[in-house]
Design a protein around this motif. Sequence first.
Motif, PDB file in Angstrom:
ATOM      1  N   GLU A  14     117.892 -56.885 -29.690  1.00 28.77           N
ATOM      2  CA  GLU A  14     117.778 -58.257 -29.185  1.00 28.77           C
ATOM      3  C   GLU A  14     117.550 -59.237 -30.327  1.00 28.77           C
ATOM      4  O   GLU A  14     118.143 -60.317 -30.363  1.00 28.77           O
ATOM      5  CB  GLU A  14     116.623 -58.361 -28.187  1.00 28.77           C
ATOM      6  N   GLY A  15     116.691 -58.839 -31.251  1.00 25.93           N
ATOM      7  CA  GLY A  15     116.441 -59.696 -32.409  1.00 25.93           C
ATOM      8  C   GLY A  15     117.674 -59.864 -33.272  1.00 25.93           C
ATOM      9  O   GLY A  15     117.965 -60.961 -33.750  1.00 25.93           O
ATOM     10  N   GLU A  16     118.420 -58.774 -33.469  1.00 31.76           N
ATOM     11  CA  GLU A  16     119.657 -58.843 -34.253  1.00 31.76           C
ATOM     12  C   GLU A  16     120.670 -59.790 -33.599  1.00 31.76           C
ATOM     13  O   GLU A  16     121.342 -60.564 -34.280  1.00 31.76           O
ATOM     14  CB  GLU A  16     120.274 -57.452 -34.408  1.00 31.76           C
ATOM     15  N   LEU A  17     120.788 -59.704 -32.273  1.00 34.72           N
ATOM     16  CA  LEU A  17     121.716 -60.592 -31.561  1.00 34.72           C
ATOM     17  C   LEU A  17     121.284 -62.049 -31.690  1.00 34.72           C
ATOM     18  O   LEU A  17     122.131 -62.938 -31.860  1.00 34.72           O
ATOM     19  CB  LEU A  17     121.806 -60.199 -30.085  1.00 34.72           C
ATOM     20  N   ALA A  18     119.989 -62.304 -31.611  1.00 34.34           N
ATOM     21  CA  ALA A  18     119.491 -63.671 -31.751  1.00 34.34           C
ATOM     22  C   ALA A  18     119.796 -64.222 -33.144  1.00 34.34           C
ATOM     23  O   ALA A  18     120.238 -65.370 -33.284  1.00 34.34           O
ATOM     24  CB  ALA A  18     117.998 -63.721 -31.465  1.00 34.34           C
ATOM     25  N   VAL A  19     119.580 -63.395 -34.175  1.00 31.61           N
ATOM     26  CA  VAL A  19     119.881 -63.831 -35.548  1.00 31.61           C
ATOM     27  C   VAL A  19     121.377 -64.123 -35.689  1.00 31.61           C
ATOM     28  O   VAL A  19     121.766 -65.131 -36.284  1.00 31.61           O
ATOM     29  CB  VAL A  19     119.414 -62.770 -36.567  1.00 31.61           C
ATOM     30  N   ALA A  20     122.218 -63.255 -35.146  1.00 27.99           N
ATOM     31  CA  ALA A  20     123.664 -63.474 -35.221  1.00 27.99           C
ATOM     32  C   ALA A  20     124.067 -64.761 -34.509  1.00 27.99           C
ATOM     33  O   ALA A  20     124.897 -65.527 -35.011  1.00 27.99           O
ATOM     34  CB  ALA A  20     124.411 -62.286 -34.617  1.00 27.99           C
ATOM     35  N   LEU A  21     123.481 -65.020 -33.350  1.00 28.72           N
ATOM     36  CA  LEU A  21     123.780 -66.254 -32.613  1.00 28.72           C
ATOM     37  C   LEU A  21     123.354 -67.479 -33.407  1.00 28.72           C
ATOM     38  O   LEU A  21     124.111 -68.451 -33.522  1.00 28.72           O
ATOM     39  CB  LEU A  21     123.066 -66.233 -31.252  1.00 28.72           C
ATOM     40  N   LEU A  22     122.163 -67.423 -33.972  1.00 28.70           N
ATOM     41  CA  LEU A  22     121.674 -68.564 -34.751  1.00 28.70           C
ATOM     42  C   LEU A  22     122.520 -68.786 -35.999  1.00 28.70           C
ATOM     43  O   LEU A  22     122.846 -69.931 -36.344  1.00 28.70           O
ATOM     44  CB  LEU A  22     120.212 -68.359 -35.128  1.00 28.70           C
ATOM     45  N   LYS A  23     122.895 -67.720 -36.673  1.00 36.53           N
ATOM     46  CA  LYS A  23     123.738 -67.867 -37.870  1.00 36.53           C
ATOM     47  C   LYS A  23     125.101 -68.440 -37.511  1.00 36.53           C
ATOM     48  O   LYS A  23     125.673 -69.216 -38.272  1.00 36.53           O
ATOM     49  CB  LYS A  23     123.886 -66.530 -38.591  1.00 36.53           C
ATOM     50  N   ARG A  24     125.590 -68.070 -36.347  1.00 38.03           N
ATOM     51  CA  ARG A  24     126.877 -68.620 -35.906  1.00 38.03           C
ATOM     52  C   ARG A  24     126.795 -70.133 -35.683  1.00 38.03           C
ATOM     53  O   ARG A  24     127.784 -70.840 -35.804  1.00 38.03           O
ATOM     54  CB  ARG A  24     127.325 -67.919 -34.644  1.00 38.03           C
ATOM     55  N   HIS A  25     125.601 -70.608 -35.370  1.00 41.14           N
ATOM     56  CA  HIS A  25     125.384 -72.041 -35.168  1.00 41.14           C
ATOM     57  C   HIS A  25     124.863 -72.728 -36.436  1.00 41.14           C
ATOM     58  O   HIS A  25     124.370 -73.855 -36.381  1.00 41.14           O
ATOM     59  CB  HIS A  25     124.405 -72.260 -34.014  1.00 41.14           C
ATOM     60  N   GLY A  26     124.949 -72.059 -37.569  1.00 40.51           N
ATOM     61  CA  GLY A  26     124.593 -72.681 -38.843  1.00 40.51           C
ATOM     62  C   GLY A  26     123.116 -72.619 -39.203  1.00 40.51           C
ATOM     63  O   GLY A  26     122.682 -73.281 -40.139  1.00 40.51           O
ATOM     64  N   ILE A  27     122.336 -71.833 -38.478  1.00 44.39           N
ATOM     65  CA  ILE A  27     120.903 -71.701 -38.765  1.00 44.39           C
ATOM     66  C   ILE A  27     120.704 -70.522 -39.721  1.00 44.39           C
ATOM     67  O   ILE A  27     121.268 -69.456 -39.530  1.00 44.39           O
ATOM     68  CB  ILE A  27     120.097 -71.435 -37.466  1.00 44.39           C
ATOM     69  N   ASP A  28     119.886 -70.708 -40.733  1.00 48.01           N
ATOM     70  CA  ASP A  28     119.605 -69.646 -41.702  1.00 48.01           C
ATOM     71  C   ASP A  28     118.484 -68.756 -41.159  1.00 48.01           C
ATOM     72  O   ASP A  28     117.368 -68.745 -41.658  1.00 48.01           O
ATOM     73  CB  ASP A  28     119.221 -70.252 -43.043  1.00 48.01           C
ATOM     74  N   ALA A  29     118.785 -68.002 -40.106  1.00 41.23           N
ATOM     75  CA  ALA A  29     117.791 -67.164 -39.438  1.00 41.23           C
ATOM     76  C   ALA A  29     117.645 -65.824 -40.143  1.00 41.23           C
ATOM     77  O   ALA A  29     118.591 -65.319 -40.747  1.00 41.23           O
ATOM     78  CB  ALA A  29     118.196 -66.945 -37.982  1.00 41.23           C
ATOM     79  N   ARG A  30     116.452 -65.269 -40.039  1.00 41.96           N
ATOM     80  CA  ARG A  30     116.148 -63.970 -40.647  1.00 41.96           C
ATOM     81  C   ARG A  30     115.343 -63.127 -39.660  1.00 41.96           C
ATOM     82  O   ARG A  30     114.746 -63.635 -38.724  1.00 41.96           O
ATOM     83  CB  ARG A  30     115.308 -64.147 -41.913  1.00 41.96           C
ATOM     84  N   LEU A  31     115.304 -61.822 -39.935  1.00 41.64           N
ATOM     85  CA  LEU A  31     114.555 -60.862 -39.115  1.00 41.64           C
ATOM     86  C   LEU A  31     113.594 -60.121 -40.038  1.00 41.64           C
ATOM     87  O   LEU A  31     113.905 -59.034 -40.537  1.00 41.64           O
ATOM     88  CB  LEU A  31     115.538 -59.909 -38.449  1.00 41.64           C
ATOM     89  N   PRO A  32     112.397 -60.678 -40.303  1.00 41.02           N
ATOM     90  CA  PRO A  32     111.507 -60.070 -41.293  1.00 41.02           C
ATOM     91  C   PRO A  32     110.941 -58.713 -40.883  1.00 41.02           C
ATOM     92  O   PRO A  32     110.490 -57.955 -41.736  1.00 41.02           O
ATOM     93  CB  PRO A  32     110.382 -61.101 -41.435  1.00 41.02           C
ATOM     94  N   ASP A  33     110.971 -58.377 -39.600  1.00 41.86           N
ATOM     95  CA  ASP A  33     110.407 -57.110 -39.134  1.00 41.86           C
ATOM     96  C   ASP A  33     111.453 -56.004 -39.008  1.00 41.86           C
ATOM     97  O   ASP A  33     111.172 -54.960 -38.437  1.00 41.86           O
ATOM     98  CB  ASP A  33     109.728 -57.311 -37.772  1.00 41.86           C
TER      99      ASP A  33
END
Length: 135
Positions: A14-33
Amino acid sequence: MAIFEVARFSTLPEGELAVALLKRHGIDARLPDRDMATVNPDLLIAIGGVRVVAPDHQIVEARQIIAQARSGAFEDADDETGDWQIDAVAGKVGELDEQDIRGVLGTSKKAGVFVILAFLLLSMASCLLIPMGGY
């Protein structure tokens, strides 16, 4: 630049999908855990889930995108096939047969458990059979 938490998710996918969605919208998202969740996924409950983070200047937009995703705003209304659903793929509605429940490795899992138990029992038996104090 400060990093803030956008959202938490109960599983790594779920976290990976959220990061991918945010990156697709131009957000520099990360998953530190990610590393911790990969090495010891049982700790996810203890730490409260997987964190998705983003830079402070993108945090408001990132939280809005996650809120939209959780509300179903990105759902494809034209996809009426239901191919992504287990019930539709199996040709059943609301019930699963034994193969769906066991999975393709059902018999292999049983064999693996048998091998492990046999190995443990033989190891314990050999310890009991060795005379105490020497050869």
